[in-house]
Structures are given as structure tokens and as C-alpha cells.
Design a protein around this motif. Structure first.
Motif, mmCIF file in Angstrom:
data_model
loop_
_atom_site.group_PDB
_atom_site.id
_atom_site.type_symbol
_atom_site.label_atom_id
_atom_site.label_comp_id
_atom_site.label_asym_id
_atom_site.label_seq_id
_atom_site.Cartn_x
_atom_site.Cartn_y
_atom_site.Cartn_z
ATOM 1 N N ARG A 1 38.802 28.078 29.458
ATOM 2 C CA ARG A 1 38.501 28.039 30.888
ATOM 3 C C ARG A 1 37.092 27.507 31.076
ATOM 4 O O ARG A 1 36.130 28.016 30.535
ATOM 5 C CB ARG A 1 38.592 29.440 31.495
ATOM 6 C CG ARG A 1 38.212 29.427 32.968
ATOM 7 C CD ARG A 1 38.267 30.790 33.579
ATOM 8 N NE ARG A 1 39.657 31.211 33.662
ATOM 9 C CZ ARG A 1 40.013 32.445 33.973
ATOM 10 N NH1 ARG A 1 39.111 33.355 34.216
ATOM 11 N NH2 ARG A 1 41.282 32.759 34.055
ATOM 12 N N ARG B 1 42.350 36.041 36.675
ATOM 13 C CA ARG B 1 42.744 35.201 37.814
ATOM 14 C C ARG B 1 42.100 33.825 37.741
ATOM 15 O O ARG B 1 40.965 33.672 37.327
ATOM 16 C CB ARG B 1 42.316 35.862 39.126
ATOM 17 C CG ARG B 1 43.264 36.923 39.571
ATOM 18 C CD ARG B 1 42.963 37.378 40.992
ATOM 19 N NE ARG B 1 43.274 38.780 41.077
ATOM 20 C CZ ARG B 1 42.380 39.760 41.132
ATOM 21 N NH1 ARG B 1 41.104 39.495 41.162
ATOM 22 N NH2 ARG B 1 42.771 40.999 41.180
ATOM 23 N N VAL B 2 42.859 32.838 38.194
ATOM 24 C CA VAL B 2 42.338 31.482 38.320
ATOM 25 C C VAL B 2 42.467 31.046 39.768
ATOM 26 O O VAL B 2 43.106 31.710 40.585
ATOM 27 C CB VAL B 2 43.072 30.495 37.377
ATOM 28 C CG1 VAL B 2 42.741 30.787 35.923
ATOM 29 C CG2 VAL B 2 44.566 30.497 37.594
ATOM 30 N N ASN C 1 44.155 28.773 41.341
ATOM 31 C CA ASN C 1 45.501 28.603 41.867
ATOM 32 C C ASN C 1 46.209 29.961 41.842
ATOM 33 O O ASN C 1 46.628 30.436 40.789
ATOM 34 C CB ASN C 1 46.285 27.579 41.036
ATOM 35 C CG ASN C 1 47.674 27.329 41.568
ATOM 36 O OD1 ASN C 1 48.171 28.053 42.429
ATOM 37 N ND2 ASN C 1 48.318 26.298 41.040
ATOM 38 N N GLY D 1 46.711 25.640 35.973
ATOM 39 C CA GLY D 1 46.384 26.937 35.405
ATOM 40 C C GLY D 1 46.186 26.923 33.907
ATOM 41 O O GLY D 1 46.360 27.943 33.241
ATOM 42 N N ILE E 1 49.397 30.923 39.831
ATOM 43 C CA ILE E 1 49.349 31.131 38.383
ATOM 44 C C ILE E 1 49.060 32.604 38.143
ATOM 45 O O ILE E 1 48.031 33.129 38.566
ATOM 46 C CB ILE E 1 48.256 30.256 37.724
ATOM 47 C CG1 ILE E 1 48.441 28.779 38.072
ATOM 48 C CG2 ILE E 1 48.194 30.496 36.226
ATOM 49 C CD1 ILE E 1 49.752 28.175 37.629
ATOM 50 N N ASP E 2 49.966 33.284 37.457
ATOM 51 C CA ASP E 2 49.855 34.728 37.243
ATOM 52 C C ASP E 2 50.148 35.024 35.777
ATOM 53 O O ASP E 2 51.251 35.405 35.416
ATOM 54 C CB ASP E 2 50.847 35.459 38.161
ATOM 55 C CG ASP E 2 50.622 36.952 38.178
ATOM 56 O OD1 ASP E 2 49.500 37.394 37.877
ATOM 57 O OD2 ASP E 2 51.580 37.675 38.487
ATOM 58 N N ARG E 3 49.147 34.800 34.935
ATOM 59 C CA ARG E 3 49.337 34.961 33.497
ATOM 60 C C ARG E 3 48.503 36.133 32.982
ATOM 61 O O ARG E 3 47.477 36.477 33.561
ATOM 62 C CB ARG E 3 48.975 33.670 32.776
ATOM 63 C CG ARG E 3 49.894 32.542 33.208
ATOM 64 C CD ARG E 3 49.671 31.285 32.431
ATOM 65 N NE ARG E 3 50.523 30.229 32.972
ATOM 66 C CZ ARG E 3 50.116 28.999 33.197
ATOM 67 N NH1 ARG E 3 48.894 28.632 32.875
ATOM 68 N NH2 ARG E 3 50.947 28.114 33.702
#
Length: 156
Positions: free
Chosen positions: A96, A57-58, A60, A104, A63-65
């Protein structure tokens, strides 16, 4: 070429607004083991690991990667090993720092995330009059130097 379904259950994902029906991640067939990262001393987080959902998770939430793996290096040598691993396999690579990039960019689908937040070391060299801080060191640019250095605080 890496072939994957939209998610591990084979059903489509709506772009991040709702989690997939199946909570498994849409992963590649890349099977990563510790031996694939010979010499890497940091943490390796894979989709089957309990910490994976939180680690991917980030800031934002839109953003779902789903990366194939997330690594948390403990040194610059670890970073080099992870970059080489991704490059040699043709995998996408995301770096990151704080995880706050609105686009993201600190996470990628089907690739390797190098999470630098654990690189928190700070070294003061009074002879060279330098301070070197890892990217994960909070507030290095705004933290006053130790009084023993005789250096003024940043911005003074």
C-alpha cells in the motif's frame, strides 16, 4: 494451505456492500507475534488490535478485504523483513502506497499488507544534486527545493 470460513463467525459475507453480521474478521490460523518478525522496528497491526478496522480500509469502499496482518515499516530493512515473512509462509502480499488504487490492490485477504505511508523521509544531497523521498512523503515531486540549494522548482 490456509483454511478459513467466509468470516470468523462462519457466515457468508456479501462482497463488501454490508459488513459481516459478526464484526470479527475472517482470519487465518496464522498467529503472528513480534518474534516472527525478528528485527522489524515498525508497527504490526493484527486483527485483534483496536486499529485494525481502520488500517485495513482503502479509499474504494467497495473493497472489503481482511489481511492476516498489516505492517508499517520504518525502513527499507523493515520492508525486506516483511516481504521475507510473507514469502516464507506462502502468504499473499499487498503493498500500500497511498491506498487510492481503485482496484484495491493495496490490501489482500488472508495475507500481509505492507503499508508504506509512514516512510516519509526526504533527503537532499546538494553535491549529487538529488532529492530522495520515501513513498509516503507527500508532494515530494511538487515541493520546491530549499532556497539554499539554488535549484529551480519542479517543472521550471
Amino acid at each position: 494451505m490456509i483454511e478459513v470460513a467466509d468470516n470468523a463467525c462462519g457466515n457468508a459475507h456479501d462482497g463488501g456492500h454490508q459488513p459481516p453480521v459478526c464484526m470479527e474478521s475472517p482470519m487465518t490460523d496464522v498467529d503472528v507475534s513480534r518474534t516472527d518478525l525478528d528485527g522489524f522496528t515498525g508497527a504490526v497491526i493484527r486483527p485483534q488490535d483496536a486499529g485494525y478496522p481502520a488500517a485495513r480500509r482503502v479509499w474504494n469502499g467497495m473493497i472489503d478485504r481482511y489481511p492476516s496482518m498489516i505492517v508499517r515499516p520504518e525502513s527499507s530493512d523493515d520492508v525486506a523483513i516483511a516481504v521475507t515473512f510473507a514469502r516464507d509462509r506462502g502468504l499473499p502480499l499487498a503493498i500500500r502506497g497511498g491506498g487510492h488504487n481503485v482496484a484495491g490492490s493495496g490490501v489482500c485477504d488472508r495475507g500481509v499488507v505492507i503499508d508504506l505511508r509512514e516512510l516519509r523521509g526526504v533527503a537532499v544531497d546538494p553535491v549529487a544534486r538529488t532529492v530522495t523521498g520515501g513513498v509516503g512523503a507527500p508532494g515530494v515531486s511538487s515541493t520546491p527545493p530549499p532556497p539554499s540549494t539554488g535549484w529551480p522548482p519542479p517543472g521550471a
